[in-house]
Structure formats: C-alpha cells, structure tokens
Design an enzyme around this catalytic site. Structure first.
Site, short mmCIF file in Angstrom:
data_model
loop_
_atom_site.label_atom_id
_atom_site.label_comp_id
_atom_site.label_asym_id
_atom_site.label_seq_id
_atom_site.Cartn_x
_atom_site.Cartn_y
_atom_site.Cartn_z
N PRO A 275 0.79 -1.23 0.00
CA PRO A 275 0.00 0.00 0.00
C PRO A 275 0.82 1.27 0.00
O PRO A 275 0.29 2.36 -0.23
CB PRO A 275 -0.83 -0.12 1.28
N GLU B 227 17.22 -6.32 -3.40
CA GLU B 227 17.17 -6.49 -1.95
C GLU B 227 18.40 -7.27 -1.49
O GLU B 227 18.96 -8.08 -2.23
CB GLU B 227 15.89 -7.24 -1.53
N GLY C 157 11.01 -5.49 -4.82
CA GLY C 157 11.10 -6.25 -3.57
C GLY C 157 9.84 -7.02 -3.26
O GLY C 157 9.88 -8.18 -2.82
#
Length: 312
Positions: free
Chosen positions: A11, A278, A70
């Site tokens: 979000p 990452e 990611g």
C-alpha cells in the site's frame, strides 16, 4: 468452478497509486474471469511471501504481485519452492521496476499494467536461486550493486530513479576491488573484480542493453564479471552498454551463458549479494537456474519474439 485471483499489494509503493486504483484493478481481473480479492502487505517480515504461499496452498489460480521489485521478489519466494504454483502477474509501483520493464508491462499506470491480463497470454519463465533464496531478474555483487541499500526509502519515494542515479554517480568513484573465485559451466575466473551480475532478463538497473541477447526461458543465466576497478575503464564499459550493447566483447568483461555458478571471495572481504534489489546474504553463493519454473502474464505482443521459446 470459477478461477480465483489474489492481489498482494504494497500500500505504500508508488505514492500509494495502487491503493487509489484498487477497485478498478479488481474489476479488471474480474473481467478476465477471476473471482478476485486483495491483501495489503504490512511491515511484518515476509508479509508478501507468507500471503503468497498461503494463497497458493489454498488453490488460487492467479497471484498478482503489486508493488516494487522487492514485493515481487517476496511473492516469487513464497511460491517458487512449491510443487504446485499458480500463475503470476505483476503490477509495478516501485522505483526501477526492472522485471516489469523486461516483460513490457506498463510502468506508469497500475490500471494499465493490470489490463495486460486481458490479452490472455503468458509464458513459462526461468527463476534463479541463490543459496536458498529465489530471484527473477538480477543478482549482483560489488560496490555499485550496494546502492539500493544506501538510498533512503523517503528519497526513493520523492525522487524515484533519479535518487539511484545520484547515488550511483557517488559510488562509482569509490569502487573497491573484490578478489573472487567464480566457477561456471564451461570455465572459471580467478582474480580481481569490481562487480558481477547474474541476470535472467535484459533489464538491469533501468538499462535494457546490459544483456542484449537475453532469453527468459532458456534455463541459463547471463554471467557478467567486470574485471577492472579503474574508473576510466568502467566508464568505457558503461558507454559501450549505452551504445547498443558493445560491451559484451570488451576484454575487461567476462560475458557467458551458464546454468550453474559458484562465487566465493578469496580474501576476508565481505561481498554482499543483491537479489532483485534487496539484500540476499553474503558470498560464498551458489546460483542455480530453474528453467520455465513460473507461468507469468506478459505483454508478449510488445516483446522481441526471441525472448521466449513458447507463448501460452
């Protein structure tokens, strides 16, 4: 029985664009024939990974990874070890969106990227594994690859890809030599390197010409080892990349296709491994390619035909 889709979305990615368009995105997948629901990831570790695995084991037919590289990597790690894996679609909302770039998924509009599913085309794509962690686009090591850890999240949100460019310009003057032993299918390399890449697609850090001959389902990585730490020679390599991929014949570069790779430092230097942007642990590391491991929704009509051996 109707097919089911689960949207796993971050979000906070892309200035919250996905959350704003979520109702319309749900409608797109409903239009494609999927009974669709959504899950918002949290700050808890492995939030996207755990939900992806749960949804796969619950029998969902399609997972939609919505967020940055990611988030997509976490969803892949949730399903890649499973024997039965659902089809995967992506809605990019991060900074570089390398994997979406490789699949020609629209990167500026989440709703348009969702609509790719309406084309009804997909392909079985390769997945890489570094020790116990999976990746779908790129693994890397070296000073420049560490810039993704050093750019603050707030700057990435505010300035996007420009934040990486600025940080990369700073780090390129601070390149440190790595002493590596690298084994691959048809040979090995012992010596100094400033960085290395293990690529599954043609899109690395926003550049589409680093691996100009990438095929996404041939079961092979493209291994690149930059053998120099001299700034003028590195700049020459970058210039050759920008001029149509002429770097692949440069004597300062190892450029090979291989299914299996082993990389270990030959001194005490820490070599951090970057997986899809990452941190993925430290070398030594073993890379294996899982050919045609995940079925992926792709904008096939806009991709070079040599990218795939077959389209579903």
């Amino acid at each position: 029985m109707s097919k089911r889709a689960r949207i796993i979305y971050n979000p906070t990615s892309g200035r919250e664009a996905i959350r704003r368009d979520l109702v319309d995105i749900l409608n797109v997948y409903e239009q494609a024939g999927y009974e669709t629901s959504a899950f918002a990831t949290t700050a808890a570790p492995n939030s996207a990974l755990n939900e992806a695995r749960r949804a796969a084991q619950a029998g969902f037919d399609l997972l939609v990874a919505a967020g940055g590289d990611g988030t997509i990597n976490e969803v892949v790690n949730g399903i890649a070890p499973l024997e039965k894996r659902p089809m995967l679609a992506i809605i990019p909302a991060g900074t570089t969106n390398d994997y979406a770039r490789a699949l020609r998924i629209p990167r500026e509009d989440p709703l348009e990227s969702a609509k790719v599913v309406l084309q009804g085309k997909s392909a079985l794509l390769d997945v890489g594994r570094a020790n116990d962690t999976y990746f779908i686009n790129i693994a890397a090591g070296g000073s420049i690859s560490e810039l993704t850890y050093s750019v603050p999240s707030k700057l990435k949100t505010m300035y996007g890809y420009l934040a990486y460019v600025v940080k990369g310009a700073e780090l390129i003057t601070q390149v440190k030599p790595m002493h590596l032993h690298v084994k691959y299918d048809d040979g090995e390399y012992n010596g100094i390197a400033s960085m290395f890449f293990v690529a599954l697609t043609n899109s690395v850090g926003g550049f589409e010409s680093i691996v100009p001959d990438a095929q996404l389902d041939d079961g092979k990585f493209t291994l690149l080892i930059v053998k120099t730490t001299k700034l003028p020679e590195i700049i020459t390599l970058i210039t050759e990349v920008l001029n149509g991929g002429r770097h692949i014949d440069d004597p300062n570069l190892v450029y090979v296709k291989t299914e299996h790779i082993e990389i270990k430092p030959t001194n005490d230097m820490q070599v951090m491994i970057n997986l899809d942007g990452e941190y993925g642990g430290d070398a030594p590391v073993i890379f294996d390619n899982f050919q045609q491991h995940i079925r992926m929704v792709a904008n096939v009509d806009d991709m070079p035909p040599e990218s795939f051996s077959q389209v579903l």
